[in-house]
Motif scaffolding. Structure first.
Motif, PDB file in Angstrom:
ATOM      1  N   TYR A  36       0.811  -1.220   0.000  1.00 57.93           N
ATOM      2  CA  TYR A  36       0.000   0.000   0.000  1.00 57.93           C
ATOM      3  C   TYR A  36       0.844   1.269   0.000  1.00 57.93           C
ATOM      4  CZ  TYR A  36      -4.281  -2.599   0.471  1.00 57.93           C
ATOM      5  OH  TYR A  36      -5.339  -3.441   0.230  1.00 57.93           O
ATOM      6  N   SER A  37       2.119   1.160  -0.255  1.00 59.23           N
ATOM      7  CA  SER A  37       2.929   2.373  -0.392  1.00 59.23           C
ATOM      8  C   SER A  37       2.563   3.031  -1.712  1.00 59.23           C
ATOM      9  CB  SER A  37       4.418   2.028  -0.363  1.00 59.23           C
ATOM     10  OG  SER A  37       4.767   1.354  -1.560  1.00 59.23           O
ATOM     11  N   PRO A  38       2.869   4.305  -1.863  1.00 64.74           N
ATOM     12  CA  PRO A  38       2.554   4.960  -3.138  1.00 64.74           C
ATOM     13  C   PRO A  38       3.141   4.233  -4.353  1.00 64.74           C
ATOM     14  CG  PRO A  38       3.009   6.607  -1.490  1.00 64.74           C
ATOM     15  CD  PRO A  38       3.325   5.270  -0.861  1.00 64.74           C
ATOM     16  N   ASP A  39       4.296   3.599  -4.200  1.00 65.43           N
ATOM     17  CA  ASP A  39       4.905   2.880  -5.320  1.00 65.43           C
ATOM     18  C   ASP A  39       4.088   1.677  -5.786  1.00 65.43           C
ATOM     19  OD1 ASP A  39       7.062   4.582  -5.425  1.00 65.43           O
ATOM     20  OD2 ASP A  39       8.360   3.288  -4.212  1.00 65.43           O
ATOM     21  N   PHE A  40       3.310   1.076  -4.904  1.00 62.69           N
ATOM     22  CA  PHE A  40       2.587  -0.146  -5.242  1.00 62.69           C
ATOM     23  C   PHE A  40       1.074   0.022  -5.305  1.00 62.69           C
ATOM     24  CE2 PHE A  40       6.611  -1.557  -3.453  1.00 62.69           C
ATOM     25  CZ  PHE A  40       7.060  -2.381  -4.467  1.00 62.69           C
ATOM     26  N   SER A  41       0.580   1.201  -5.010  1.00 63.38           N
ATOM     27  CA  SER A  41      -0.863   1.437  -4.990  1.00 63.38           C
ATOM     28  C   SER A  41      -1.357   1.871  -6.364  1.00 63.38           C
ATOM     29  CB  SER A  41      -1.209   2.514  -3.967  1.00 63.38           C
ATOM     30  OG  SER A  41      -0.904   2.059  -2.672  1.00 63.38           O
ATOM     31  N   ASP A  42      -2.618   1.597  -6.615  1.00 70.37           N
ATOM     32  CA  ASP A  42      -3.244   2.035  -7.856  1.00 70.37           C
ATOM     33  C   ASP A  42      -3.711   3.487  -7.760  1.00 70.37           C
ATOM     34  OD1 ASP A  42      -3.004  -0.483  -9.192  1.00 70.37           O
ATOM     35  OD2 ASP A  42      -4.659  -1.224  -7.944  1.00 70.37           O
ATOM     36  N   LEU A  43      -3.915   3.954  -6.538  1.00 73.99           N
ATOM     37  CA  LEU A  43      -4.394   5.311  -6.285  1.00 73.99           C
ATOM     38  C   LEU A  43      -3.873   5.722  -4.921  1.00 73.99           C
ATOM     39  CD1 LEU A  43      -6.438   7.574  -7.189  1.00 73.99           C
ATOM     40  CD2 LEU A  43      -8.154   6.336  -5.865  1.00 73.99           C
ATOM     41  N   TRP A  44      -3.302   6.914  -4.801  1.00 74.94           N
ATOM     42  CA  TRP A  44      -2.833   7.368  -3.494  1.00 74.94           C
ATOM     43  C   TRP A  44      -2.793   8.887  -3.449  1.00 74.94           C
ATOM     44  CZ3 TRP A  44       1.650  10.229  -2.826  1.00 74.94           C
ATOM     45  CH2 TRP A  44       2.537  10.263  -3.906  1.00 74.94           C
ATOM     46  N   SER A  45      -2.768   9.397  -2.226  1.00 79.97           N
ATOM     47  CA  SER A  45      -2.691  10.830  -2.019  1.00 79.97           C
ATOM     48  C   SER A  45      -2.190  11.105  -0.611  1.00 79.97           C
ATOM     49  CB  SER A  45      -4.069  11.462  -2.216  1.00 79.97           C
ATOM     50  OG  SER A  45      -3.984  12.855  -2.087  1.00 79.97           O
ATOM     51  N   LEU A  46      -1.550  12.248  -0.441  1.00 83.80           N
ATOM     52  CA  LEU A  46      -1.046  12.704   0.850  1.00 83.80           C
ATOM     53  C   LEU A  46      -1.443  14.160   1.026  1.00 83.80           C
ATOM     54  CD1 LEU A  46       2.607  11.447   0.360  1.00 83.80           C
ATOM     55  CD2 LEU A  46       0.843  10.309   1.688  1.00 83.80           C
ATOM     56  N   GLY A  47      -1.664  14.564   2.270  1.00 82.32           N
ATOM     57  CA  GLY A  47      -1.966  15.961   2.538  1.00 82.32           C
ATOM     58  C   GLY A  47      -1.662  16.316   3.977  1.00 82.32           C
ATOM     59  N   GLU A  48      -1.682  17.597   4.270  1.00 83.36           N
ATOM     60  CA  GLU A  48      -1.421  18.069   5.634  1.00 83.36           C
ATOM     61  C   GLU A  48      -2.204  19.343   5.894  1.00 83.36           C
ATOM     62  OE1 GLU A  48       2.410  20.979   5.324  1.00 83.36           O
ATOM     63  OE2 GLU A  48       2.837  18.844   5.482  1.00 83.36           O
ATOM     64  N   VAL A  49      -2.459  19.589   7.174  1.00 82.94           N
ATOM     65  CA  VAL A  49      -3.111  20.820   7.598  1.00 82.94           C
ATOM     66  C   VAL A  49      -2.695  21.103   9.048  1.00 82.94           C
ATOM     67  CG1 VAL A  49      -5.228  19.736   8.476  1.00 82.94           C
ATOM     68  CG2 VAL A  49      -5.319  22.077   7.618  1.00 82.94           C
ATOM     69  N   VAL A  50      -2.657  22.370   9.414  1.00 82.01           N
ATOM     70  CA  VAL A  50      -2.402  22.768  10.795  1.00 82.01           C
ATOM     71  C   VAL A  50      -3.741  23.139  11.417  1.00 82.01           C
ATOM     72  CG1 VAL A  50      -1.271  24.433  12.320  1.00 82.01           C
ATOM     73  CG2 VAL A  50      -0.065  23.549  10.321  1.00 82.01           C
ATOM     74  N   ILE A  51      -4.017  22.573  12.607  1.00 78.07           N
ATOM     75  CA  ILE A  51      -5.286  22.805  13.301  1.00 78.07           C
ATOM     76  C   ILE A  51      -4.994  23.450  14.650  1.00 78.07           C
ATOM     77  CG2 ILE A  51      -7.330  21.699  14.303  1.00 78.07           C
ATOM     78  CD1 ILE A  51      -7.095  19.561  12.127  1.00 78.07           C
ATOM     79  N   ASP A  52      -5.789  24.449  14.995  1.00 74.25           N
ATOM     80  CA  ASP A  52      -5.621  25.171  16.257  1.00 74.25           C
ATOM     81  C   ASP A  52      -6.216  24.385  17.420  1.00 74.25           C
ATOM     82  OD1 ASP A  52      -4.250  27.387  15.230  1.00 74.25           O
ATOM     83  OD2 ASP A  52      -6.127  28.328  14.605  1.00 74.25           O
ATOM     84  N   ALA A  53      -5.555  23.313  17.795  1.00 69.44           N
ATOM     85  CA  ALA A  53      -5.956  22.487  18.938  1.00 69.44           C
ATOM     86  C   ALA A  53      -4.828  21.500  19.226  1.00 69.44           C
ATOM     87  CB  ALA A  53      -7.241  21.723  18.633  1.00 69.44           C
ATOM     88  N   GLN A 178     -14.362  21.126  11.965  1.00 69.63           N
ATOM     89  CA  GLN A 178     -15.053  20.572  13.141  1.00 69.63           C
ATOM     90  C   GLN A 178     -14.292  20.845  14.421  1.00 69.63           C
ATOM     91  OE1 GLN A 178     -16.085  16.462  12.912  1.00 69.63           O
ATOM     92  NE2 GLN A 178     -17.693  16.825  11.438  1.00 69.63           N
ATOM     93  N   VAL A 179     -12.982  20.632  14.402  1.00 66.87           N
ATOM     94  CA  VAL A 179     -12.191  20.827  15.611  1.00 66.87           C
ATOM     95  C   VAL A 179     -12.190  22.299  16.017  1.00 66.87           C
ATOM     96  CG1 VAL A 179      -9.873  20.702  16.603  1.00 66.87           C
ATOM     97  CG2 VAL A 179     -10.744  18.803  15.216  1.00 66.87           C
ATOM     98  N   GLU A 180     -11.953  23.181  15.069  1.00 65.75           N
ATOM     99  CA  GLU A 180     -11.830  24.592  15.415  1.00 65.75           C
ATOM    100  C   GLU A 180     -13.169  25.227  15.763  1.00 65.75           C
ATOM    101  OE1 GLU A 180      -9.426  26.443  12.377  1.00 65.75           O
ATOM    102  OE2 GLU A 180      -7.634  25.414  13.117  1.00 65.75           O
ATOM    103  N   ARG A 181     -14.280  24.632  15.328  1.00 73.42           N
ATOM    104  CA  ARG A 181     -15.606  25.087  15.750  1.00 73.42           C
ATOM    105  C   ARG A 181     -15.964  24.517  17.121  1.00 73.42           C
ATOM    106  NH1 ARG A 181     -17.688  23.610  10.544  1.00 73.42           N
ATOM    107  NH2 ARG A 181     -18.444  21.734  11.556  1.00 73.42           N
ATOM    108  N   GLY A 182     -15.235  23.492  17.524  1.00 78.84           N
ATOM    109  CA  GLY A 182     -15.498  22.874  18.816  1.00 78.84           C
ATOM    110  C   GLY A 182     -16.667  21.919  18.791  1.00 78.84           C
ATOM    111  N   THR A 183     -17.011  21.381  17.605  1.00 78.90           N
ATOM    112  CA  THR A 183     -18.117  20.437  17.513  1.00 78.90           C
ATOM    113  C   THR A 183     -17.609  19.033  17.755  1.00 78.90           C
ATOM    114  OG1 THR A 183     -17.818  20.215  15.139  1.00 78.90           O
ATOM    115  CG2 THR A 183     -19.407  21.869  15.886  1.00 78.90           C
TER     116      THR A 183
END
Length: 186
Positions: A36-53, A178-183
């Motif tokens: 399941y590494s990107p080299d062996f997967s048929d579809l993959w994606s990576l992402g990041e975000v900073v959350i205030d919590a 959701q996290v930053e709204r506190g829900t």
């Protein structure tokens, strides 16, 4: 990177970017399982975000996903098969829809406040999702990795080459909102 930006990451950035000696597993950020590494997967994606919590709060929102009455952006209709009252744990099983595709998942890795990963199986697709939560002062850097194999993953990639990246961005944006709204879980 600014706080409001959800950024894609290349495989090289994920594999070689270490979180530091004060964070778990500084050798490598995401734990791509065999096949399941990107080299062996048929579809993959990576992402990041900073959350205030703090990481524990962000983790709680995601680990409690199956007990929500509303959908989490990109992930919906979650229902727990055998989770404990405190949410997902290692070996918990649950079902959900990922961009409309029904899958059954089993949590393979669960370290409260730092990492959550699961394998899921649907019709003609197997997938792996991992979330890593890294403390950055009063904030959390969230990394998300997604990899899929099988005819459905190939069909999705061919029909919409950027679809997996948009799905990861929607999931990260939904978690941040959701996290930053506190829900939900705090």
């Amino acid at each position: 990177m600014t706080d409001a930006v959800i950024r894609s990451r290349t495989e090289e950035e994920i594999v070689f970017d270490a979180p530091g000696t004060d964070q778990p597993d500084s050798r490598r950020l995401l734990h791509w399982p065999i096949g399941y590494s990107p080299d062996f997967s048929d579809l993959w994606s990576l992402g990041e975000v900073v959350i205030d919590a703090q990481p524990e709060v962000v983790f709680g929102h995601l680990a409690d996903i199956c007990r929500r009455e509303r959908d989490f952006t990109g992930i919906g209709d979650g229902s727990a098969a055998d989770t404990e009252p405190q949410g997902l744990q290692t070996d918990s099983e649950f079902t959900y829809r990922l961009d409309g595709l029904a899958v059954r998942a089993r949590v393979g890795e669960c370290s409260r406040g730092s990492r959550l990963a699961w394998f899921a199986q649907g019709i003609d697709v197997g997938l792996y999702q991992e979330w890593l939560f890294l403390a950055r002062g009063c904030r959390t850097l969230v990394l998300m990795g997604f990899a899929a194999r099988g005819p459905a993953a190939i069909a999705h990639r061919e029909a919409d080459p950027a679809g997996a990246q948009r799905m990861v961005h929607r999931c990260l944006a939904g978690l941040k909102a959701q996290v930053e709204r506190g829900t939900g879980t705090a």
